[in-house]
Design an enzyme around this catalytic site. Structure first.
Site, mmCIF file in Angstrom:
data_model
loop_
_atom_site.group_PDB
_atom_site.id
_atom_site.type_symbol
_atom_site.label_atom_id
_atom_site.label_comp_id
_atom_site.label_asym_id
_atom_site.label_seq_id
_atom_site.Cartn_x
_atom_site.Cartn_y
_atom_site.Cartn_z
ATOM 1 N N CYS A 144 -2.517 11.453 1.626
ATOM 2 C CA CYS A 144 -1.884 10.161 1.351
ATOM 3 C C CYS A 144 -0.478 10.326 0.780
ATOM 4 C CB CYS A 144 -2.749 9.364 0.384
ATOM 5 S SG CYS A 144 -4.428 9.162 0.979
ATOM 6 N N LYS A 192 0.843 -1.202 0.000
ATOM 7 C CA LYS A 192 0.000 0.000 0.000
ATOM 8 C C LYS A 192 0.886 1.263 0.000
ATOM 9 C CE LYS A 192 -2.830 3.287 0.978
ATOM 10 N NZ LYS A 192 -3.971 3.773 0.252
HETATM 11 N N1 SAJ Z 1 -0.689 15.110 -8.627
HETATM 12 C C1 SAJ Z 1 0.300 15.715 -9.390
HETATM 13 N N2 SAJ Z 1 0.632 15.151 -10.582
HETATM 14 C C2 SAJ Z 1 0.026 14.027 -11.047
HETATM 15 C C3 SAJ Z 1 -0.973 13.416 -10.269
HETATM 16 C C4 SAJ Z 1 -1.313 13.977 -9.046
HETATM 17 O O1 SAJ Z 1 0.888 16.734 -8.993
HETATM 18 O O2 SAJ Z 1 0.381 13.587 -12.143
HETATM 19 C C5 SAJ Z 1 -1.052 15.685 -7.303
HETATM 20 C C6 SAJ Z 1 -2.532 16.047 -7.158
HETATM 21 O O3 SAJ Z 1 -2.791 17.305 -7.745
HETATM 22 C C7 SAJ Z 1 -2.689 16.033 -5.651
HETATM 23 C C8 SAJ Z 1 -1.750 14.904 -5.222
HETATM 24 O O4 SAJ Z 1 -0.883 14.670 -6.327
HETATM 25 O O5 SAJ Z 1 -2.235 17.242 -5.072
HETATM 26 C C9 SAJ Z 1 -2.443 13.597 -4.856
HETATM 27 O O6 SAJ Z 1 -3.500 13.333 -5.771
HETATM 28 P P1 SAJ Z 1 -3.800 11.878 -6.369
HETATM 29 O O7 SAJ Z 1 -4.994 12.001 -7.228
HETATM 30 O O8 SAJ Z 1 -2.572 11.342 -6.993
HETATM 31 O O9 SAJ Z 1 -4.037 10.960 -5.129
HETATM 32 P P2 SAJ Z 1 -4.979 10.953 -3.817
HETATM 33 O O10 SAJ Z 1 -4.166 11.404 -2.653
HETATM 34 O O11 SAJ Z 1 -6.268 11.651 -4.044
HETATM 35 O O12 SAJ Z 1 -5.257 9.383 -3.694
HETATM 36 C C10 SAJ Z 1 -4.152 8.487 -3.600
HETATM 37 C C11 SAJ Z 1 -4.361 7.376 -4.636
HETATM 38 N N3 SAJ Z 1 -3.122 6.601 -4.775
HETATM 39 C C12 SAJ Z 1 -2.623 6.235 -5.995
HETATM 40 O O13 SAJ Z 1 -3.137 6.559 -7.045
HETATM 41 C C13 SAJ Z 1 -1.413 5.359 -5.992
HETATM 42 C C14 SAJ Z 1 -5.515 6.486 -4.200
HETATM 43 O O14 SAJ Z 1 -5.654 5.382 -5.063
HETATM 44 C C15 SAJ Z 1 -5.281 5.985 -2.759
HETATM 45 O O15 SAJ Z 1 -6.313 5.159 -2.298
HETATM 46 C C16 SAJ Z 1 -5.214 7.197 -1.866
HETATM 47 O O16 SAJ Z 1 -4.083 7.980 -2.284
HETATM 48 C C17 SAJ Z 1 -5.048 6.717 -0.435
HETATM 49 O O17 SAJ Z 1 -6.045 6.688 0.298
HETATM 50 O O18 SAJ Z 1 -3.957 6.285 -0.043
#
Ligand code: SAJ
Length: 430
Positions: free
Chosen positions: A259, A205
């Site tokens: 996360c 995870k």
């Molecule tokens: N972000 C970027 N560039 C990207 C993708 C995201 O800068 O290419 C930023 C987003 O804007 C945001 C942050 O990353 O600020 C996190 O966003 P996210 O959409 O990547 O993730 P979370 O935190 O909403 O959800 C994550 C997910 N993990 C993965 O995709 C590996 C989700 O599946 C998990 O269940 C969740 O964390 C969790 O609960 O751990």
């Protein structure tokens, strides 16, 4: 029908409890917050997630889901409690996990199964939860099943991903793992993968979120490099990703949410091997500083400038502001203002920045949010920090007429450069 007691009715626990109930399991949702319980009893959901309210209502009205402010005996106990993170000490607080174990212990019976879904450092199920449960006098693996089954759902798409994502289940022994597999089979449409032990499941995870965080750090570094070479980072990443084995994520103003910015540190709780991972964290945390430098480069000086920050939610189309890059940028700019007297004393430039924050998805009285039109009024620069759909359709005419200098810093690549070029607006992209 299985009898399930779901411990913790938050972002993960509530949709999980409703999911099991809507798939014909008999579920009792327990939370220590009497406010959460009474809201749910009145059919209200205490946070924003598309489709969740109707989904929970369906579960409550079917009679399969009920809520309680007391732990009840159950064949399955599913723990979805928070593991808050201390930013300074870089340590998670596992008290809620331990407390859940202690609350279950008096009700635990031979043949029950306890499942931990909360994100925890590797080893927590065995080192923290197991002893708390064994205060019952029963033994994990022999008298009751104990497993870690991490949640992997994406906020904004929780209900779909709960059903469709693959699931990882790691028990303290094979019998434990099998007991949990039988339960999750009731609704999981993805593949259920079992692991050698609970620690492996905990580790996997954390690695998933660490992969994403580290990948974004690479994208952020690419953005900074591309700026120095005066080329378009988005074009570079798009073309690089054409390769069948390359998948670079997108740069941005930082990585937010509860996360990605936190979970990588959990890996360091039982190891001192974090190098690349902690550097990636620093790169991502440093992006707000980089955006301030961009602003300074564009404006010459931030003194007396009005900066509008478009988006304080941590990501697009959600209302959650936890570890928000927009707020980190606001804080960085605010600190400039507060540091100004010292800067002058040291022979530097005073920097009196006026900030305007706006976000159509966030309702938070403490943030003094303004409507978009007011935030843009008289601004010298608008920084898009969140990729809400609303910002993709930003009205170019309104921006031009209301800002002091029509200048947009699009850190999320949400605007169409050709549109803005046509109207000769200063558009700076990350
Ligand atoms: N972000 C970027 N560039 C990207 C993708 C995201 O800068 O290419 C930023 C987003 O804007 C945001 C942050 O990353 O600020 C996190 O966003 P996210 O959409 O990547 O993730 P979370 O935190 O909403 O959800 C994550 C997910 N993990 C993965 O995709 C590996 C989700 O599946 C998990 O269940 C969740 O964390 C969790 O609960 O751990």
């Amino acid at each position: 029908m299985s009898t399930i007691c779901a411990h913790g009715l938050g972002y993960i626990g509530l949709p999980t409890a409703a999911m099991f109930a809507n798939y014909d399991n008999d579920v009792i949702g327990y939370d220590t917050s009497t406010e959460v319980i009474s809201q749910l009893e009145n059919g209200e959901v205490h946070f924003d997630e598309p489709g969740l309210r109707a989904f929970v209502t369906q579960a409550l009205e079917s009679g399969n889901l009920s809520v309680s402010d007391e732990v009840v005996p159950a064949k399955y106990h599913i723990i979805c409690v928070p593991t808050p993170f201390d930013d300074d000490a870089k340590e998670p607080n596992l008290d809620y996990v331990e407390a859940a174990g202690e609350a279950i212990a008096p009700h635990l019976r031979t043949g029950d199964t306890v499942i931990l879904e909360s994100t925890v450092p590797p080893g927590t199920t065995v080192a923290t939860l197991q002893p708390a449960l064994e205060e019952s006098g029963l033994s994990a693996g022999r008298d009751f099943a104990l497993v870690h089954c991490p949640e992997t759902v994406l906020p904004g798409n929780i209900i779909t991903e709960l059903r469709q994502n693959n699931r990882i289940i790691g028990g303290v022994n094979g019998v434990s793992t099998e007991a949990a597999v039988r339960l999750y089979e009731s609704f999981v449409e993805g593949e259920i993968r079992t692991t050698a032990n609970a620690t492996t499941a905990e580790f996997v995870k954390l690695i998933q979120n660490t992969f994403r965080d580290t990948n974004i750090a690479l994208a952020n570094e690419i953005a900074k490099l591309a700026a120095d070479y005066e080329i378009d980072s988005r074009e570079v990443i798009d073309l690089a990703n054409d390769h069948p084995r390359v998948n670079i994520h997108q740069p941005g103003p930082g990585v937010g949410g509860h996360c990605l910015p936190i979970d990588p540190w959990f890996l360091g709780q039982g190891s001192d091997q974090l190098e690349l991972i902690s550097t990636a964290r620093d790169v991502n945390d440093g992006m707000s500083h980089y955006v301030v430098e961009l602003l300074e480069g564009e404006l010459g000086s931030l003194n007396d400038a009005k900066i509008a920050i478009l988006g304080v939610a941590y990501k697009g189309n959600v209302g959650d502001t936890r570890k928000s890059p927009g707020l980190a940028l606001a804080q960085e700019l605010q600190e400039r203002t507060e540091a100004a007297p010292n800067a002058v004393a040291d022979g530097g430039e005073p920097s009196d920045v006026e900030l305007a924050l706006t976000d159509p998805h966030v309702e938070d009285q403490t943030l003094s949010l303004e409507p978009l039109s007011e935030a843009l009024q008289g601004a010298d620069a608008a920084v898009i920090t969140t990729d809400h759909d609303e910002y993709a359709d930003l009205d170019i005419g309104a921006v031009t007429s209301s800002m002091r200098t029509p200048r947009i810093i699009d850190t999320k690549d949400i605007l169409e450069p050709a549109d803005w070029d046509r109207d000769q607006i200063d558009l700076i992209r990350l």
